[in-house]
Design an enzyme around this catalytic site. Structure first.
Site, mmCIF file in Angstrom:
data_model
loop_
_atom_site.group_PDB
_atom_site.id
_atom_site.type_symbol
_atom_site.label_atom_id
_atom_site.label_comp_id
_atom_site.label_asym_id
_atom_site.label_seq_id
_atom_site.Cartn_x
_atom_site.Cartn_y
_atom_site.Cartn_z
ATOM 1 N N TRP B 315 20.228 -28.741 -2.760
ATOM 2 C CA TRP B 315 21.380 -28.939 -3.663
ATOM 3 C C TRP B 315 22.685 -28.772 -2.890
ATOM 4 C CZ3 TRP B 315 25.429 -25.695 -4.955
ATOM 5 C CH2 TRP B 315 26.234 -26.136 -6.008
ATOM 6 N N HIS B 316 22.691 -27.809 -1.956
ATOM 7 C CA HIS B 316 23.930 -27.553 -1.224
ATOM 8 C C HIS B 316 24.313 -28.717 -0.321
ATOM 9 C CE1 HIS B 316 23.571 -23.375 -2.525
ATOM 10 N NE2 HIS B 316 24.859 -23.295 -2.257
ATOM 11 N N GLY B 317 23.337 -29.376 0.227
ATOM 12 C CA GLY B 317 23.715 -30.487 1.106
ATOM 13 C C GLY B 317 22.520 -31.299 1.517
ATOM 14 N N PHE B 473 30.062 -29.972 -1.723
ATOM 15 C CA PHE B 473 28.705 -30.085 -2.274
ATOM 16 C C PHE B 473 28.717 -30.807 -3.603
ATOM 17 C CE2 PHE B 473 28.472 -25.847 0.042
ATOM 18 C CZ PHE B 473 28.236 -26.477 1.248
#
Lengths: 361, 473
Positions: B315-317, B473
């Site tokens: 999800w972050h990257g 993000f």
């Protein structure tokens, strides 16, 4: 609500007063004076009218000079200047350009593929430094202009830190440099200016053509350019500052620039300037085709005159004319400008007698 | 437009004045228009995307509620559409690049600009859909309020990820000016601005310098820069959250707290209860618990933990180093649970040592988060302990500091002073809040304090406005 506004305004006022105080100390330390920027309005402070004007990026800034000729010339070229900024420059200085003047637009093999400076970059290019009015700067960030030019005291500590950082780094480097061996001095071609007398070392005294001048220059192999070639290629491939995706936008800006010049009844000449063969070899033949020849060919020049001087092999392949992979040095600039002038004379853009300058010791 | 930019300050000043001047019944309309303007300032073309997201989720939520026998189908359709948009804009290039390398195929790469806050508002609407699906809340029937829920500008770019049950009722209220609340919001916004522009951005100068030319650094320099980064990211993200919450508060709306002294956690598990709380609680409620949570035995619980944190990393990257960062956190938490279960009653470790252990582990994990790619992260891990025997020698320490700060002692003093302020402030705040301390001081002292804070923000900020780490993000 009024109570909140008053308190907030008072806090900000005191913070700004403190900032002005710090700014006064900083300016006193570095002997700097506060002054409003020149050319805030779209009215240039240059009083003269000019016959020939050069635009473009550092290739043009370094590589074209009219100092040797009887022409009232104005340089509006600057480092990394895009066509969009060329146009802004022309608009800014339109009143200082003679009717029928020659406008030299420079297109180098890197011009089409260079990323256009946007809002984030506009501050880096020093356009605020009196050259352009805020009303013509493309993508102006008002906040940036305000705090850099009008109320610089809101960034005093930043400026002070920068100044201090530079000083400390210089001190540190000098400490190390004291132990370095002294390099052997190199003989390089130089142009010495002393008021009105211009002396070009190793240049012949009698008037000769640019091609003869070029042929007489010593040949230096291009190996010395390797380091700067590598740096340029890295810049091209890794920084995102260059790429084929920028070609169309730059070509469109160039066409707009040409149209503006022609609408103003100036005689517009689009000149391509050479970069070293070494750099071209590393970038590859496909690079030149995609990023230079094709967009150059596709450009709608209207009635402007395209002059391609980038293909002079004698110039491109001799490192004697270059200060690095893509910039002509003073000697290269002298010869390139001579070549350009001959073309301009041949095509009737300037009178023949402007090239009457005699080189003397 | 980002929260720490000059243009946002102007934008918000106008919205703030209008909000408290116009009729209360139009307040929500102003906020909605402001939200769309804020979103469009990033890239106007993406306005269509957020409008589409709003319409799809609005109608799907109502359909889930009204057609109980088909609610699963509507939920799946909405999830598919939301996640597809997220996939296309955020992950497509990562997956196509990976597949191109592994399968030697030639899938295209798109040059999309990541839509502002897509990761955040997608999770927010998915959470809302699940809540409606489970009957925790009723769907919002007013399209305007729902649109505002999706596009509430203070939390649009990087959260906090709010729940429908908490935010929607607040958005529907009509507000009267409350000096104490608005002043509290302004103070919170100012603290956030200080954290971001003075502390995080100054630490970021050194961190960026090192990460941009890693091979030049080894040993203590790398250890120090990781230490700086731990505080940079904390100050950056908690600064953002304070600003978002402050802006919300100035408009009468309370957004959730995202941090609870994360570097005082005594385990990695505890850290995740204190860091980005709105995300971890979302992952717990909408992934971990539906996967079985703690109810189906040890093995499933541990596997779910790893899976949840791998998803968190992704999800972050869109990068393998983010996936590794998330997975490492998950695996380490599983290890902690096993150790706790097996030796919890035997091991009696002083809390200070536990905090130190957790901080070191989290710092190591942050390396994967900050690195541009996996090889950079591994380079730091390999080279950080190089010459460890010299780490206590003054000459070596001085040389490392000189390398980090390019011989600039003033920068060193500023950076370490800021760090001392932050760390001391964190210690004190665990006992008593800043507001608590200030409220005990005379009015003049409070006034002087805010003048100094404002002065420091003006003078110690960077020359250019730096975006928040989490808005990427």
């Amino acid at each position: 609500m009024l109570r909140l506004y008053i308190k907030t305004a008072l806090i900000l006022f005191i913070a700004i007063l403190l900032s002005v105080g710090i700014d006064a100390v900083y300016r006193h330390t570095y002997h700097l004076k506060y002054k409003l920027p020149q050319n805030i309005l779209v009215k240039s402070s240059i009083p003269d009218k000019y016959q020939i004007v050069k635009l473009g990026n550092s290739h043009s800034e370094d590589g074209i000079t009219f100092d040797y000729y009887r022409l009232r010339s104005l340089s509006l070229a600057s480092v990394a200047q895009s066509f969009e900024y060329d146009l802004a420059m022309l608009k800014m200085y339109a009143n200082q350009i003679d009717k029928g003047a020659v406008i030299i637009i420079n297109v180098s093999p890197l011009s089409f593929s260079q990323k256009k400076p946007g809002k984030a970059e506009s501050l880096q290019f020093q356009y605020y430094d009196g050259r352009l009015s805020p009303f013509v700067i493309p993508h102006l960030q008002f906040g940036d202009y305000l705090q850099n030019q009008i109320i610089p005291f809101v960034r005093t500590v930043y400026l002070w830190r920068e100044a201090n950082s530079k000083k400390e780094q210089e001190n540190a480097m000098n400490t190390f440099a004291a132990n370095w061996p002294t390099p052997t001095p190199q003989v390089i071609p130089t142009v010495v200016q002393n008021n009105e007398i211009i002396k070009v070392i190793n240049l012949p005294k009698k008037h000769i053509t640019a091609e003869e001048e070029m042929a007489k220059a010593p040949f230096w192999p291009e190996d010395g350019l390797q380091k700067s070639v590598n740096a340029m290629v890295n810049k091209w491939t890794q920084t995102g500052d260059f790429g084929s995706q920028y070609i169309n936008a730059n070509r469109s800006d160039l066409e707009e620039l040409i149209k503006y010049g022609l609408d103003k009844k100036w005689r517009v000449v689009v000149v391509s300037i050479p970069i070293s063969q070494k750099l071209i070899d590393v970038l590859g033949r496909k690079y030149m085709q995609t990023n230079f020849y094709e967009p150059f060919k596709k450009t709608n020049f209207l009635s402007a005159e395209p002059i391609d001087l980038s293909s002079y092999k004698q110039l491109r392949e001799n490192a004697y004319f270059f200060s690095n992979s893509d910039h002509l040095n003073q000697y290269g600039a002298r010869i390139f400008s001579h070549l350009l002038l001959e073309k301009l004379i041949e095509k009737g853009y300037v009178a023949k007698d402007v090239d009457g300058f005699l080189v003397s010791d | 437009m980002i929260l720490n930019s000059f243009s946002f300050l102007v934008f918000f000043a106008i919205i703030f004045i209008l909000f408290w001047k116009i009729s209360k019944k139009y307040q929500w309309i102003l906020l909605l228009l402001a939200g769309y303007y804020f979103y469009a300032s990033w890239k106007p073309a993406y306005l269509g995307l957020i409008l589409l997201t709003t319409l799809i989720n609005y109608y799907c939520a109502i359909a889930i509620y009204r057609q109980a026998h088909r609610k699963r189908r509507y939920l799946l359709v909405a999830l598919f559409l939301n996640l597809s948009a997220l996939f296309i804009f955020k992950y497509f290039n990562f997956f196509s690049l990976t597949l191109n390398q592994v399968l030697k195929v030639n899938l295209p790469q798109f040059k999309f600009l990541l839509p502002l806050g897509i990761s955040f508002y997608t999770l927010q609407v998915i959470g809302y859909l699940f809540d409606v699906y489970k009957g925790k809340i009723q769907p919002e029937k007013h399209l305007g309020f729902f649109a505002l829920f999706v596009c509430f500008f203070p939390q649009l770019s990087a959260g906090p990820i709010e729940r429908g049950g908490a935010l929607l009722p607040q958005l529907k209220k009509q507000y009267s000016f409350d000096y104490v609340k608005v002043a509290g919001g302004l103070k919170l916004f100012t603290y956030g601005l200080f954290k971001k522009m003075v502390i995080a951005d100054n630490l970021g100068i050194v961190v960026d310098r090192v990460f941009n030319s890693l091979p030049e650094y080894k040993g203590l320099s790398l250890v120090l820069v990781v230490f700086f980064y731990t505080w940079q990211i904390y100050m950056d993200f908690s600064g953002y959250t304070d600003m978002a919450r402050g802006v919300g508060k100035m408009l009468g709306i309370e957004l959730m707290e995202n941090f609870n002294f994360p570097y005082f956690a005594d385990s990695v598990r505890d850290f995740w209860k204190r860091w980005h709380i709105s995300l971890t609680s979302w992952l717990r409620d909408y992934i971990y618990i539906p996967l079985g949570g703690n109810r189906h035995g040890w093995i499933k619980m541990l596997l779910s933990t790893i899976l949840v944190f791998t998803v968190s990393g992704l999800w972050h990257g869109a990068g393998i180093h983010f996936v590794i960062w998330g997975t490492l956190n998950g695996i380490w938490m599983v290890g902690e649970r096993i150790v706790q279960f097996r030796f919890g009653k035997v091991l009696r470790v002083p809390r200070i040592l536990k905090i130190a252990y957790a901080y070191v582990m989290i710092s190591i994990f942050w390396i994967f988060f900050r690195a541009v790619n996996l090889s950079d992260a591994l380079y730091i891990l390999r080279n950080s302990i190089m010459g460890i025997k010299n780490f206590i020698q003054p000459n070596y320490i001085w040389a490392s500091l000189n390398q980090l700060f390019i011989f600039n002692r003033v920068e060193m003093i500023i950076t370490f002073s800021l760090l001392i302020i932050v760390i001391t402030g964190e210690f004190i705040r665990t006992k008593i809040s800043l507001e608590g301390i200030l409220s005990k001081q005379p009015a003049v002292a409070r006034f002087v304090f805010f003048c100094i804070v404002a002065f420091l923000i003006i003078q110690l900020r960077n020359s250019d406005i730096k975006e928040f780490i989490y808005t990427r993000f």
